[in-house]
Design a protein around this motif. Structure first.
Motif, PDB file in Angstrom:
ATOM      1  N   SER A 289       0.856  -1.192   0.000  1.00 60.08           N
ATOM      2  CA  SER A 289       0.000   0.000   0.000  1.00 60.08           C
ATOM      3  C   SER A 289       0.887   1.236   0.000  1.00 60.08           C
ATOM      4  CB  SER A 289      -0.915   0.019   1.232  1.00 60.08           C
ATOM      5  OG  SER A 289      -0.156  -0.014   2.423  1.00 60.08           O
ATOM      6  N   ILE A 290       0.344   2.328  -0.482  1.00 61.60           N
ATOM      7  CA  ILE A 290       1.098   3.583  -0.541  1.00 61.60           C
ATOM      8  C   ILE A 290       1.608   3.930   0.863  1.00 61.60           C
ATOM      9  CG2 ILE A 290      -1.157   4.848  -0.530  1.00 61.60           C
ATOM     10  CD1 ILE A 290       1.902   6.279  -2.215  1.00 61.60           C
ATOM     11  N   HIS A 291       2.907   4.106   1.020  1.00 62.12           N
ATOM     12  CA  HIS A 291       3.570   4.416   2.304  1.00 62.12           C
ATOM     13  C   HIS A 291       3.174   3.443   3.424  1.00 62.12           C
ATOM     14  CE1 HIS A 291       4.908   7.807   0.190  1.00 62.12           C
ATOM     15  NE2 HIS A 291       4.487   8.800   0.934  1.00 62.12           N
ATOM     16  N   ASN A 292       2.757   2.246   3.025  1.00 61.93           N
ATOM     17  CA  ASN A 292       2.322   1.239   4.008  1.00 61.93           C
ATOM     18  C   ASN A 292       1.221   1.774   4.933  1.00 61.93           C
ATOM     19  OD1 ASN A 292       2.405  -1.386   5.020  1.00 61.93           O
ATOM     20  ND2 ASN A 292       3.938  -0.898   6.576  1.00 61.93           N
ATOM     21  N   THR A 293       0.284   2.513   4.324  1.00 66.07           N
ATOM     22  CA  THR A 293      -0.837   3.080   5.089  1.00 66.07           C
ATOM     23  C   THR A 293      -1.909   2.021   5.387  1.00 66.07           C
ATOM     24  OG1 THR A 293      -1.711   3.798   2.954  1.00 66.07           O
ATOM     25  CG2 THR A 293      -0.638   5.483   4.303  1.00 66.07           C
ATOM     26  N   GLN A 294      -1.932   0.945   4.581  1.00 65.39           N
ATOM     27  CA  GLN A 294      -2.936  -0.128   4.743  1.00 65.39           C
ATOM     28  C   GLN A 294      -4.344   0.466   4.901  1.00 65.39           C
ATOM     29  OE1 GLN A 294      -1.138  -2.887   7.848  1.00 65.39           O
ATOM     30  NE2 GLN A 294       0.485  -1.364   7.591  1.00 65.39           N
ATOM     31  N   PRO A 295      -4.793   1.209   3.869  1.00 62.62           N
ATOM     32  CA  PRO A 295      -6.037   1.979   4.021  1.00 62.62           C
ATOM     33  C   PRO A 295      -7.295   1.139   3.786  1.00 62.62           C
ATOM     34  CG  PRO A 295      -5.122   2.374   1.862  1.00 62.62           C
ATOM     35  CD  PRO A 295      -4.208   1.397   2.526  1.00 62.62           C
TER      36      PRO A 295
END
Ligand SMILES: Cc1cc2nc3c(=O)[nH]c(=O)nc-3n(C[C@H](O)[C@H](O)[C@H](O)COP(=O)(O)O)c2cc1C
Length: 320
Positions: free
Chosen positions: A21-27
């Protein structure tokens, strides 16, 4: 042992925690509701500055959806996906139960070892048949992949220089990145030092500058043996971004199976002017979702460590 549909869906949501996920945001957030598994985007973990429209948030959710389906298949279930317009983003139904086949289990193993590799690529170019396998994987996943020719790589290098510079000069964007890299991010999210290069390598196409130096030995080479590709597709709506994420996950699975490394480079799609430039580079045949650097994995060196993940109870809810 007979596993109930509910347990199988919860296990699939658990497998999806491994998604990139983008920047490891796990959205993402999953709700297991009887024989349905619902996928929601979590606006609290959206990057408001870098991703105001939620493209990369939904794309990340698509990668998680694909992971869930691979996890389900590894347990011997096949998933059918419903895609309502709006919320939830997707609903997975587990349809039938077969003995899990070794191929499905192998796919899950590949997703377990997959990771983002920010080291300099090895000197071995990605072979043409592997590049073709990745193009085919993107199509299977629901999007398309265009591998750039030499001239286009040079154009990409300029675009990334421009998007990177614009982001460096934007205080709010810099501050946002800093909260996910180091900073006071929620535990189990973001990027630890161990996956960030100690020094930014000297490459034609620059890697993202996270504004901090980490502890990853990135290597002293160049990126002449790297291939660059654009993941793209027909539309620019949430449904297309979700498919793009599924395609990203399928491409990455195929890359891992074929000894190739993947590094997503999203800064050029985060800004309108470079996203348009990418679209023009594609001859206006589609919308650009993400840029990927592809390389050949170095068999003599273990890759960087895995990044942490949020605990299951924070992303999976079971409703009776
Ligand atoms: C949509 C998307 C955009 C990303 N953009 C970048 C990027 O610009 N630069 C980078 O170094 N990593 C990028 N990544 C990789 C993530 O940082 C990575 O997936 C996350 O930290 C989890 O680590 P893992 O992939 O090793 O499991 C991106 C990933 C996704 C899914």
């Amino acid at each position: 042992m007979t596993v109930s549909v509910t347990d199988a869906l919860a296990a699939a949501a658990d497998a999806a925690r491994l998604a990139p996920s983008i920047h490891n945001t796990q959205p993402w957030r999953w709700v297991v509701r009887g024989d349905r598994l619902e996928l929601y985007a979590v606006a609290d973990r959206q990057l408001r500055e870098q991703d105001p429209d939620g493209r990369l948030m939904v794309l990340s959710c698509g990668a998680a959806l694909h992971h869930a389906l691979v996890g389900l298949a590894a347990e011997g279930w096949s998933g059918r996906v419903e895609r309502p317009a709006g919320e939830p983003l997707a609903v997975v139904h587990a349809e039938r139960h077969d003995p899990a086949d070794p191929h499905a289990m192998r796919r899950m193993q590949l997703l377990r070892v997959r990771r983002t590799d920010r080291r300099v690529v090895s000197d071995e170019p990605v072979p043409a048949d592997v590049r073709q396998a990745l193009v085919d994987a993107a199509r299977r996943g629901g999007a398309r992949l265009h591998v750039l020719n030499r001239d286009q790589v040079l154009q990409l290098a300029v675009m990334i220089e421009h998007s990177g510079e614009a982001q460096q000069h934007d205080e709010r964007m810099r501050a946002e990145t800093a909260t996910w890299v180091g900073g006071s991010r929620p535990e189990g999210t973001g990027l630890p030092d161990a996956v960030i290069p100690a020094e930014l390598p000297l490459t034609t196409v620059a890697e993202r500058d996270f504004g901090v130096s980490g502890s990853l030995t990135a290597g002293a080479g160049h990126d002449t043996a790297a291939s660059y590709a654009v993941l793209y597709g027909d539309g620019d709506e949430p449904g297309n971004w979700l498919r793009a994420g599924e395609a990203l996950s399928e491409v990455w699975l195929s890359a891992t199976a074929n000894g190739a490394t993947v590094l997503p480079l999203s800064s050029p799609v985060e800004l309108g002017f470079t996203r348009q430039a990418l679209r023009r580079m594609l001859g206006e045949t589609g919308y650009a979702y993400l840029v990927l650097r592809l390389g050949t994995a170095d068999p003599d060196h273990a890759g960087p460590p895995h990044t942490p993940r949020l605990p299951a109870e924070q992303v999976i809810e079971t409703v009776e």
